[in-house]
Structure formats: structure tokens, C-alpha cells
Scaffold this active site. Sequence first.
Site, mmCIF file in Angstrom:
data_model
loop_
_atom_site.group_PDB
_atom_site.id
_atom_site.type_symbol
_atom_site.label_atom_id
_atom_site.label_comp_id
_atom_site.label_asym_id
_atom_site.label_seq_id
_atom_site.Cartn_x
_atom_site.Cartn_y
_atom_site.Cartn_z
ATOM 1 N N ILE A 151 0.831 -1.199 0.000
ATOM 2 C CA ILE A 151 0.000 0.000 0.000
ATOM 3 C C ILE A 151 0.872 1.258 0.000
ATOM 4 C CG2 ILE A 151 -1.421 1.359 1.582
ATOM 5 C CD1 ILE A 151 -3.150 -0.635 0.453
ATOM 6 N N ASP A 152 1.977 1.192 0.732
ATOM 7 C CA ASP A 152 2.758 2.393 1.034
ATOM 8 C C ASP A 152 3.665 2.838 -0.106
ATOM 9 O OD1 ASP A 152 1.669 2.569 3.568
ATOM 10 O OD2 ASP A 152 3.215 1.296 4.463
ATOM 11 N N ARG B 274 -9.967 20.028 13.797
ATOM 12 C CA ARG B 274 -10.378 18.654 14.049
ATOM 13 C C ARG B 274 -9.510 17.668 13.269
ATOM 14 N NH1 ARG B 274 -15.893 19.043 15.619
ATOM 15 N NH2 ARG B 274 -15.888 20.843 17.035
ATOM 16 N N GLN C 293 -8.498 2.687 4.037
ATOM 17 C CA GLN C 293 -7.554 2.916 2.935
ATOM 18 C C GLN C 293 -7.077 1.647 2.257
ATOM 19 O OE1 GLN C 293 -4.496 6.216 4.200
ATOM 20 N NE2 GLN C 293 -5.596 5.514 5.998
ATOM 21 N N ARG C 294 -7.250 0.506 2.899
ATOM 22 C CA ARG C 294 -6.657 -0.696 2.315
ATOM 23 C C ARG C 294 -7.689 -1.724 1.879
ATOM 24 N NH1 ARG C 294 -2.244 -1.805 5.649
ATOM 25 N NH2 ARG C 294 -1.766 -3.325 4.077
#
Lengths: 342, 342, 342, 342
Positions: D127-128, D266, D274-275
Site C-alpha cells: 500500500i505504502d 479537528r 484505505q486498504r
Amino acid sequence: MMRVGVLTGGGDCPGLNAVIRAVVRKGVEMHGWEVYGFRDGWRGPLTGQGMWLSPDDVEGILTRGGTILGSSRTNPYSDDGGADAIKRVLSDKGLDALIAIGGEDTLGVAKRLNDDGVKVVGVPKTIDNDLGATDYTFGFDTAVHIATEAIDRLHTTAESHHRALVVEVMGRHAGWIALHSGLAGGASVILVPERPFSVDKVVGWVERRFEREYAPIIVVAEGALPEGGAAVLQSGEKDAFGHVRLGGVGIWLADEIASRTGKESRAVVLGHTQRGGTPTAYDRVLATRFGLHAVDAVADGDFGVMVALRGTDIVRVKLAEATAELKTVPLDRYKEAEVFFG
Amino acid sequence: MMRVGVLTGGGDCPGLNAVIRAVVRKGVEMHGWEVYGFRDGWRGPLTGQGMWLSPDDVEGILTRGGTILGSSRTNPYSDDGGADAIKRVLSDKGLDALIAIGGEDTLGVAKRLNDDGVKVVGVPKTIDNDLGATDYTFGFDTAVHIATEAIDRLHTTAESHHRALVVEVMGRHAGWIALHSGLAGGASVILVPERPFSVDKVVGWVERRFEREYAPIIVVAEGALPEGGAAVLQSGEKDAFGHVRLGGVGIWLADEIASRTGKESRAVVLGHTQRGGTPTAYDRVLATRFGLHAVDAVADGDFGVMVALRGTDIVRVKLAEATAELKTVPLDRYKEAEVFFG
Amino acid sequence: MMRVGVLTGGGDCPGLNAVIRAVVRKGVEMHGWEVYGFRDGWRGPLTGQGMWLSPDDVEGILTRGGTILGSSRTNPYSDDGGADAIKRVLSDKGLDALIAIGGEDTLGVAKRLNDDGVKVVGVPKTIDNDLGATDYTFGFDTAVHIATEAIDRLHTTAESHHRALVVEVMGRHAGWIALHSGLAGGASVILVPERPFSVDKVVGWVERRFEREYAPIIVVAEGALPEGGAAVLQSGEKDAFGHVRLGGVGIWLADEIASRTGKESRAVVLGHTQRGGTPTAYDRVLATRFGLHAVDAVADGDFGVMVALRGTDIVRVKLAEATAELKTVPLDRYKEAEVFFG
Amino acid sequence: MMRVGVLTGGGDCPGLNAVIRAVVRKGVEMHGWEVYGFRDGWRGPLTGQGMWLSPDDVEGILTRGGTILGSSRTNPYSDDGGADAIKRVLSDKGLDALIAIGGEDTLGVAKRLNDDGVKVVGVPKTIDNDLGATDYTFGFDTAVHIATEAIDRLHTTAESHHRALVVEVMGRHAGWIALHSGLAGGASVILVPERPFSVDKVVGWVERRFEREYAPIIVVAEGALPEGGAAVLQSGEKDAFGHVRLGGVGIWLADEIASRTGKESRAVVLGHTQRGGTPTAYDRVLATRFGLHAVDAVADGDFGVMVALRGTDIVRVKLAEATAELKTVPLDRYKEAEVFFG
């Protein structure tokens, strides 16, 4: 302080506004330039129509499809004196250089103008991904995304009705959208302009798919043609009786499949929905980087070039190279996809 | 222990699987029933084809469009002895009742079968939202959602090219999809089958929109017709020369607008993409509740009824009432939308 | 010619801009009114800040989340003389009436002002769907849509890692978002503020889900609480040591599940993403119709009322009725969902 | 005839199923191999658990997130004899080679096993986007897409409430998701692990953004840290009092901004959303091509390699090279983005 003009030409494409925004933000805020946005492609520099663009003018446009500058297919070289008219307009407005965002036609004009002494940097744009000098252009990923979403939806309809569905996507000369959306959408057949197709083989794949108890989706680029060159009307053409066609080869092929297999067969033509709306994240990043690097080229005094993607880098290539030849789907890429046919 | 059959008939529609899942989960897990899923609409109970459905069989189908049972337009009353064949199949499998999910045709058959002594509960399904006895049916919200997303995308293309775009959506007899997607998508004109339209007025709205420096989107239901009854080919028809049409009134109207205004004008036909793919959350909730309440009706021994939405409640109405008349767009709802024309 | 003010109060909500647009389009174009948009909720009418709104000002806002007028939680009745200040501002600007778009607090002020002689029409707005006098309000469908998309995504992660995932959604006092997104997303457990939950039962459902070889998703409203009233920090609170919490009961519950089942268990807190961005087609249509009917009420001189949805009709209810009580999830709706637990 | 095993290790990632499908389709249908799918990462080859995969088993999985094979973080080298156990299992099943799909850890094991005599081909997954030997891996585009959609939604909330919003995205060691989603989402500040940030500067950009009358969105990678190394709890950690944290630096930063600027501020933590879920078209194409080319490497007898993307080509690199070093965001890419800060 420099003054730089920017324009968008040709068919619209998601990401144009992202380029404009990047040019204005970097040009104005980092370099202190003034940026002039010309209206409607090359018509703008011919007539002088447009507006000075501030960062506020480009606020919120990153996510919007289309182009805030408008577009056209005006070609300044189709009339005598077009290039001179443009030079006069640039001189009147005190513009030092021009950033031209567009496809083959727009960049072809950019090249001629640069040869004629106007300082131009090009930014490539084509939904079809058929510009040779860059790995990808913005707009393509969005078009593939939209086509893939449509194919995803059509699978369930095809399955429920034991029906073949033919999806006609964009691509008159290059089959990139068909290839990528077909792979991503799990198509049973993908047909591209680069490879005349055998209707017999298509029917074979369709029948094999039905035998396996699934329903086939056939993705066909609008420019694909059957072997032997059968006359297939294209989308937008009028037939001999004045009837406009929406969809060309897709409709023709759905008819062929139906009559040869006896299975219900329908066509869907995605049309203009493929080129509108908010760009994907991929296209926003690519378009933004193109805009930033076009400003760098201007700042470096490096004209007659186009920014391009190579791997993960933005590079510069000569405008001449950029428009030299169409990038079509190579045979090995098409053969990759054939694994999934049938 | 009861045994209950379930089938899905007519055109596919997002949410069918959600109904099936709810029927199986509640029938099997709460009541201990056995549930038999018939294949391909009324063809299943005629031939006996199908399978017993366990909760595992319906795992993961909530989010999927189409129907795992398949569908067809088979009508058991089109042949003599259809009803008897169905009774035999139900008796052979020991089925006590039938849940029939479908539109006007499917529910019409359900009513006749119930009159003929088969215990049937109906679940309404129509993309077009034209069933009178229920506020909404599942599938409609998804179709409107998809059409609205397409219209959102087309706005930017229309603006960039100063072009009119005509979007042809589903709706042969009722204009609900056109009305809702047109309102949601900010259309400049909405045309529905319930109101023959004046081409002059449409052209007036289009020109007013251009004068205001925006580009018009015209949303037209496939069944809308010009006043005076000009012959307009419909999507799917063949013309006198054997050319299949994709798109009917939308293409005709785009031509009219182009020739009368001199502005570029293009048509987009959304077609099958409107009825496929994952249902919206709204449709998943509605379809699930319909399925649960159909099981309740069976458990209550309340047959010859259809579940229906009234406000936020699921109620039961007689199948006779359900199919009595088409729910078309009333004049006051159309007039609401006219505020935004032009 | 009338002059009418419009304001948006309380938390933002997708669809506010659609109401504003409808008010301006119908007020200005059909009635010839002038419409004044006050800034930042009730702060606007207190200070006079705002702008006259033309149809051009509301062009393109239909699809945008948030509110072009800004919002605040200012309450004119928290200070002496607030109502008088508002009357002075309205008089100075020659405003005849006010359309107030907001939730319980905003409409409560609207009611008091109307009692104090200001002509007010209310438009209901609440993400949480907890206003009693209307079947639905805009914003709710969008929030459910977003939460459902997130749950859809989380299923595959839960399955791949054999993990329980707890999704904390909005809803301090009413569990509507949890109920609808839980049903639509195929949750294994849904927990709402209206029903204190037994951790033992939750753990039972989770274990049953794992035994069936699926991975559980637990959807919990932020205001849900365990039986017996265990002290559970809420999202946004600071604990005794000054640490701000993001997520309350969801995180607490994920810990409980992990320690009691020995299975990996994680929490996801959807937070502000549930209230932003483009409204769904459903919410755009509802918000647009609310705006049109609010204009009708003003035109009819029918003040002290709020527009509301009943079935498919827009009706008017007294503002007093609108704010009388919170609409919570009734027991039978919750019991419907329990079929799917475990 | 060859027999080939396949497994998926480490955190789940959209696109894993697309790789598995491509391996099975090409392996079985083109080469006539038998393909064995091991369960739960390296645990599968240790215990032998799994199943033979036919084309039917991988039908319909292209669009699904997660992995049908399950995953784990089991490391066969953490116990003595792990490699021998794997060899025994491969030998028992008659498997000639192994395709291992995973990130740094999984590929590290793949390399050691290959050195120990097992024939392995690697497919990169993260993912990264922090694997050095490939331009991109699948899963990254989907994660950026999801984060960008969230940021798009949050803009309207920030604007309506004149509020700063801090969005914490994935990325412990590399800031690629923050960089790309921040660029695509029009963030006012982007913070990455590679560059300790000055809170003073962040506050300056935030205030400048408010002065320009917009509301800032700050995108921060979970691994970003303030200069000077202030102790910032990370998401998932427990503090000294046993309170689990959801969100780390994002929450810390929102507090800092609020206290220094006096503006409401906030945090939103996107977390597992996300995955999960369906991969983007980009990731489906990339994952599919990786799968096809991994089969080619096996067919060529080219082991100890990993497939990788270079420009638009799929190439092979040594597994040793693949895991040699983390690919972090280079300074010039970060500086590109700074144009848009403030």
C-alpha cells in the site's frame, strides 16, 4: 517579471484545470509572474480574448473536469497570417511565452509557432493515451476508470439475462482505453484498432464463455474493424438515409453475435461520459506535476519542448518528437490480454 | 416446517439479491424453513430447475447487482397448462408457498396464480418506479444515482465546448428517472413521456441557457415524444434499412437542436449501465426490508398480497391493486422541475 | 416585490446548497423577489452580514457539499436583545420574511422568532435523521451512503485477516445512520443509542460469525452504550490526562472483543467524512424540493411552519411540532435488523 | 506438467486477488499447470493448508479487495526448521515452484527460501509504495484514491465551519500516500515521515490559508514527526493509562493548531478504509500484469526474482535488490508540493 499565456486546445479532458491551477500557483506565487488565460484554444491568442489569472481564480478547480478556459479546434495555420496575428496579440499583452496544453493538433501548432519564433512550452493531453513521447497523459486514467466502472455494472446484467454485452469505448486509432478497461473489467474479448478482428474467433470466445456458464462482456474500441474490411458505420456518422448513428462497430458486432450464436446480445456506447467529470487522483497528480514542470521549463528559458512522463520522472522532450508518431498498442501488450479471452 | 420457493422475473434490477438474501436469512434462520430458489423467473417453477438455498449460498450477495437466480420473461399463461405445470412442480418439491419478485408482468402472473390456488406473496421491482401501489421500489434509486453521476460528468464537457448535450435515460412510459436525475443533475430541460414536448420551447430554453453563458444538458426519457407525434425511432428498433438504433428520441432531439440553434449538440444514451452493478445503500435497505416483510406475510398466511413502501413503513397491498395502473409523473411534480428550465 | 432572507445553521450537511439554489431560482426567477443570503447561521441576521443572491451566484452549487453561506452555532436568544437586533437588521434591509435551514437548534430559534413576530419558514436539516415531523431530511442518505461504502471496503480487510472490525458512525442520540448503513453494509451486529447493549451478546454474535468462517463487522453509533452504564469516553472528549479521544465506544468495544475472544479486533471511526462532499441524488432531489416548497410557503404567507416529507409529498408542519421530540429508532425497526446478527 | 504454489503475505491490499486470478488463468489455461493456493501467507506452506485452484475458483475475484487465500504475518524463519517444513510440504504436494505475493517481509522470506533451494518468484505488494525496485506497486493507487475522496469531502466541511481539518493517512516510514493524496486533494499542508516538520511553519501556512478566506486541510502521514522529536503517541499504541489511541500525530497536530491559532481544528483518521475494497482500474491492470509476468518467470525457470514496473514495462529484478532499501519521498518531490502550501 515575466508574463506568460496559457491555453487549452482540442477535446476536453479531465485534468486540464489541474494543469492551469499549477501553472498559476507556481508562476504567480513562486516566480511573481503574471499569467494570462486565453479563451477557447488557439482562438484566444488569435483574437486576444481571455483574462489575467490570479491564485483566487484557480481556487477549487483542481477537482473539476473540463477547462475553465474553454476549448476549440481552431487552427491558426488554416488561414494566412494566423501566426502573425498571434504574435501581435502576445506583443500587445506583453506576453513573453506561451504554455499550450493539448493533443496532437494543439502541439503540432505549438511546434510550428515555436519554429516561427514564439516561445512555447507544450503540455500533452489525450484521453486516448496515443502520444508517443510520454508514458501516460492525464485524462487516460480517468477514462479507463469510468469505462471500468461501467463494465463492472454490466457484468451483473449480462449474467442475470444470459446475454452478451458489447461495450464500445473511445479510441479511433489506438486501443489503449479498450485494453486497460477490458483488462480491469474482466472482459471476455478485447478488440482494438491495431488488430483487425476475426468475427469467427470472437464468436468462438463468446460461445466458450457461455459454455462455462458465465456471460461475456466484449470491449471494443470505436476504431476496431473486422478482418476483410467490412463497411462498418462509425458513431456520429450519418448513413445513406440521414440517420445519425450512436455507436458504430459495437452495434454492428452485437448484431453479428446475436445472429451467429442465437444468444441475446446488446451494445452499450459509453460516449462522452468517458471524458467528463472530476479527474482520478492519478490524473490530478500527473496534471499538477506537468503544470509545475512546464513553469520550470519557461523559467529555464527552455522552449520548443513538451513536458512528459518517463517512469516516475517528469522530463522534457522536443515538440517535434512529441508529435512524430502515434503510440499504438504493441502486439505483446495485446497478447498479454488474450489469456483472458473466452 | 414450511417450504417456500422464491424467484426473480423480468428485467434485472439492483437489489434483487438483497431480497433473496433477506428471504433466506429470515426464512431459514428464524423460522427454520427450507427455501428453494427457482432459476430464471417463471421458467423455474415450470421446469423445476433451481436449488435449495442456505444462508451460506446468500453470503456476500447483498452488494451484488443482478440476480443469482437468473431471470427471464417467460409467462406461464402464454401456454395452456402453465399453471398446472407450476402446481405440479410445487407439489413435487413440497413447496407451500412462493415469493415472486418482479415488475408488472411478474406480479400479474403472481396474481393469476394466486387466484388459481397457489399461495403467492409478491415483491415489487421496477427500475422505472412506475408501480402504483408503493411509494418507491428498489433499483430506482440506483438508476437515478448512475444517471446523475453521468450528468455530473457531462456538465464539464458541455461547458468546455459550448455544446448542448442530450442525455437519454430509461423510462418508456413513466418519466421518473428523467425527473429525478434531471433535478439532481441540474438539467436545463427535462422531458418525460407523460408530457409531449414542444421543440420550440426546448430550443428556447437551450438558447436562454447559452445566453447566460452556460451549456445546457437536456435529460430526456426514452419514451418522451414531441408534440404532434413526429415519428421518432426508439432505441433498439431497426429502421427501414435494417440499421439497429441505439438511442431514439435523444438522438433525434440533438439533431433538431443543432439544426435550429447552430450550436454543436450531442447525444449520450446511458442504456444498460443504468440497471447493473451494486445497489445504493437506499436500495439495499429497501430491498432487504421487502424481503423480510415478504417472509412475514408468508408466516402470517397472508397470500395474494404484495409488500409495499408507504412513507417509512412496509405495508401489504392486494396484488390486484399492485398491478392496477401505471404510476406516472403527475403534472405538479413536473411543474416543480420547470423552475430550473433554461 | 418581496425581499426574503435565507440562512443555514448548525452542523454542515450535504444538500444545504441545493436548498439555497432552489430558493434563489424560484424566488428570483418565478416571483421576482430579492433574496438575501445571511452569513454563518444566526450570526448573519444579528450582524447584517451577507449578500444579495442572484441565480448566477447559485450556479454550480447543487453538487457541492457544505454551505456557501457558512454556518455557526450562534443562538440569538443566548443574549438579551438578540431578537430585537434581528428585527432591526431585517427592517434595515427591507426583508419581509426569513427562510431558516437547520436542525433542532436552528428551528427552535426559528420558532421563537416567529412567536416574536418575525415571519419565518423552516427547512429541516439533520444528518442524523432524528427530526420527528418529517420522514427524512437531506444529508442522511449521503451519510448512510458514505458509511456503507466504508463498510463495503472493510469487509475484505476483515476477511483477509480473520479479524473483527468495529465501525463507529455518527448518532449521539439516534441510531438511524448505524441502522441503515449496518443493514446496507451487511453488518454482523448493529448497536444504537436507543438500546443499551450486552457485551456478552455482542461477543456471542462475533464468535458465531467466526465459526461460520466469515469475519464480523460491528457497526456502532457513537452514542451507543453498554448495559449497566459502563463509563465509555466519547469521541472528542479529553480523558483525565488531557489526551483527546478520536472514537469512543467503538474503540472501547474493539478492546472488549479482542480480550474476550482472543481474535484481532480493530476500530475505525468515520468521523467528519460522513458529513462532507457532494450529496447523493436522493438528497439533491429532496433538498431541492424543500427549497421550492419553502418559497411556496412564503408566497402563500404561511409562516411559523416547516416543510417536511411525508411519503412522496412535501407538506407543511408547525415549527412547534417539528422540534417537539427526537425521532429515535423504534424497537420493531431494530428487531428487523437482528435477523442478520451473527 | 508443472505444479506451482501461490501465497499472499502481510497486510491485505487491493489487487491481491487480481494477481491470483492472473496466475491461475495463465498457469492453468495456457501452460496446463496445476496451481495450489496456500492459506494465510507463509503459514500455508508450513502446514500444507490450502486448495488446488481452477479458473472457476478465481472467477469474479478480480474486482474484490482482500485475498481469497487469507494472509498472516507468520515468518517461517522465526522458528528452527521452518524452511525444511516448507520443503517437505512442497515435496509432498509435488510443487515445483512458489509465487509469493507480499511486501518487504514476505519477499525477504522469499529471498532466503530461494537461497535455501526453493524455487521462488516474488510479486511486490505494498500500500505504502515504499519498495525500491519497482516504480509502483498495486494497492497504492487505490489507497490514494480513497484518501483523495475523503479529502474532497472534507473540504466542504472545513469551508462551511471555517475550521482546520487534519487528515491522518497511512505511511509509517514513507510519505507517498500523504504526498499523492495531498496533491490530488488540494491540501494546504502535506507532512511526511521523511521531513520532520516545524509546527511554527504549519501554523503559518494555516493562518495564511484562513487569511485568504479558505479553510485549510492538512494531510499528515501517520509516521510524520515534529522537529525536535516531541513525543507523539502513534495510532494503535496504548498510553500510560491503558487508553488505546486511534490516530497519533494527526490528533496531536489538530490540538496544536487549535491552541496556537484559536481556530477550531479537528482530526480525521482514515485507518483501515484505505486498504480495503475494490481496486482501482489502475491497480487491477498492474496486479494482473504482475501475475502474468510471474508466470512467465516460472515458465522461463527464472527464480529468485521479483516482477517490477519500470515505466510501462514489467521487468524482473533480483529479490535481493527488491528488499535492499526503502523507497522514501525524495526532497525534490516534496518541494514540488510546497508550491501549494498555505
